[in-house]
Design a protein around this motif. Sequence first.
Motif, PDB file in Angstrom:
ATOM      1  N   ALA A 150       0.729  -0.976   0.008  1.00 25.80           N
ATOM      2  CA  ALA A 150      -0.060  -0.176   0.071  1.00 25.80           C
ATOM      3  C   ALA A 150       0.985   1.111  -0.021  1.00 25.80           C
ATOM      4  O   ALA A 150       0.412   2.463  -0.511  1.00 25.80           O
ATOM      5  N   LEU A 161     -10.520   3.056  -5.405  1.00 24.21           N
ATOM      6  CA  LEU A 161     -10.849   1.961  -4.660  1.00 24.21           C
ATOM      7  C   LEU A 161      -9.950   1.719  -3.669  1.00 24.21           C
ATOM      8  O   LEU A 161     -10.465   1.122  -2.370  1.00 24.21           O
ATOM      9  N   ALA A 162      -8.584   1.749  -3.928  1.00 27.07           N
ATOM     10  CA  ALA A 162      -7.810   1.334  -2.931  1.00 27.07           C
ATOM     11  C   ALA A 162      -7.886   2.287  -1.608  1.00 27.07           C
ATOM     12  O   ALA A 162      -7.737   1.768  -0.343  1.00 27.07           O
ATOM     13  N   LYS A 202     -11.014   0.809   0.333  1.00 24.25           N
ATOM     14  CA  LYS A 202     -10.817  -0.344   0.802  1.00 24.25           C
ATOM     15  C   LYS A 202      -9.741  -0.750   1.814  1.00 24.25           C
ATOM     16  O   LYS A 202      -9.814  -1.332   2.709  1.00 24.25           O
ATOM     17  N   VAL A 203      -8.381  -0.054   1.466  1.00 23.81           N
ATOM     18  CA  VAL A 203      -7.211  -0.422   1.983  1.00 23.81           C
ATOM     19  C   VAL A 203      -7.157   0.498   3.389  1.00 23.81           C
ATOM     20  O   VAL A 203      -6.723   0.097   4.453  1.00 23.81           O
ATOM     21  N   LYS A 253      -9.624   2.690   4.116  1.00 24.10           N
ATOM     22  CA  LYS A 253     -10.814   2.973   5.036  1.00 24.10           C
ATOM     23  C   LYS A 253     -11.218   4.492   5.097  1.00 24.10           C
ATOM     24  O   LYS A 253     -11.635   5.060   5.914  1.00 24.10           O
ATOM     25  N   ARG A 267      -3.985   6.870  -9.639  1.00 21.63           N
ATOM     26  CA  ARG A 267      -4.308   5.781  -8.887  1.00 21.63           C
ATOM     27  C   ARG A 267      -3.442   5.266  -7.738  1.00 21.63           C
ATOM     28  O   ARG A 267      -3.529   5.129  -6.616  1.00 21.63           O
ATOM     29  N   ALA A 268      -2.244   5.238  -8.185  1.00 25.56           N
ATOM     30  CA  ALA A 268      -1.047   4.930  -7.295  1.00 25.56           C
ATOM     31  C   ALA A 268      -0.727   6.008  -6.446  1.00 25.56           C
ATOM     32  O   ALA A 268      -0.670   5.613  -5.208  1.00 25.56           O
ATOM     33  N   MET A 323      -2.694   6.535  -2.746  1.00 29.74           N
ATOM     34  CA  MET A 323      -2.434   5.620  -1.626  1.00 29.74           C
ATOM     35  C   MET A 323      -1.455   6.399  -0.636  1.00 29.74           C
ATOM     36  O   MET A 323      -0.794   5.808   0.009  1.00 29.74           O
TER      37      MET A 323
END
Lengths: 215, 250
Positions: free
Chosen positions: B85, B108-109, B112-113, B115, B157-158, B161
């Motif tokens: 992550a 998404l990440a 989901k990851v 929260k 997207r990367a 995180m």
Amino acid sequence: MSVLTNNLDLFLRAFAQTLQLFAISAVLSLVLGTFLAALRVSPVPVFRGIGTLYVTVLRNTPLTLVFVFFLFAYPLLEIVKIEPYTAAVVSLSLYTAAFVCEVVRSGINTVPVGQAEASRALGLTFVQMLGNVVLPQALRSVVPPMTSTMIALLKNTTVASGFAVFQAGTIRDSLSEQGENVLLGLLWVAIGFVVLVMPLTYVQQVFEKRWSVAR
Amino acid sequence: MTAASAPPMIRVAGVDKFFGPLHVLKNVQLEVPKGQVVVVLGPSGSGKSTLCRTINRLEPIDSGVIEVDGQPLPAEGKELARLRADVGMVFQSFNLFAHKTIVENVMLAPTKVRKTPAAEARKTAMELLERVGIANQADKFPAQLSGGQQQRAAIARALAMKPKVMLFDEPTSALDPEMVQEVLDVMTGLAKDGMTMLVVTHEMGFARKAADRVIFMSDGEVVEDSTPEEFFSAPKSNRAKDFLGKILTH
């Protein structure tokens, strides 16, 4: 026509029973089958082994034998007593789950491996990857074979006839007791199944259209 | 570079990797300090992509040590997911989630990851899409975008995180020539902002302009480790000279 009209109540009750058997078994087999497919693609070898063993055993056993097991052999084990109707649901669900598993797994294999790699690279766990990325894409490509599996399940419910579970397959017995024309009666049963399958085909078309997303 | 006492962001030590009988990484040593931009060059089949993929364990290694921010890579599982992550990765083939819109891809990440609440994740996602210049494409599906736009979405997207380090595995190799620059511009911007980056590429221009260091790999070995000026003007090894001769003459 008189065979049908004279026994309309019998036909309706029997087909309602068939539909119920089908609906419950369909839901159970879809859930269990998808879970088994997840086991079969899991990174844990033991899980993969369990999934493979399940599919090998259940897919290679004739459905009638699965019924025989749950109606006659299973009660001898004296674990939890189950009614013949429940035994029929269990047999149909466990048997069909093996086929659902393979359909879902073939769908998973159509999803490019990069989708899983990107998920892992972002820190998603295996379950998150499957649930959010891989399965939603896999299920799109399995609509036609899954529909076939469900149609087979619908028709397989008649195997329960041999085990005193009332449904469309037992209409013949009731008709013959009443001295009705059995052949004509069976013709109406066949038409009944065609009528039941048609909505499934329609559902297939709807899902195929809705999920046709360009890659 | 920051304080000398801090552990390097990436440390690769004595790493070997085999694909069957093929020895693809041979005793590779590499340290990337925080904030540095390292470009990995080399002919195809030299192991540079494999090296990039071993750093977040998409490829497991056969021996040696890989540490990210002082932490050795854990085995497959929750621990590894946590580490991944923090390591952003951009692929040659974009790998955007085909069934989700661009903004959903970016959200998404984090949801989901990490929260992160959806509203907050969406706001951050839109800011990132703005930054890479495709905010107006947010509600489209990946297949509706050009390659360059898809790759910029993948970078967003990367970045969503908030990674400590970004890995780029040939990010422009699958792009039409006219789209390469827009992706490189985003990457150059990232480099200027101080992101630690390991970039496997064939873009010599990017290596010259944005890299702090150039690693040259050949046959699974790190052959040269120098500054871009040094590497392009005075390569030490014959293999590097040969490689540069092939690509710079045309």
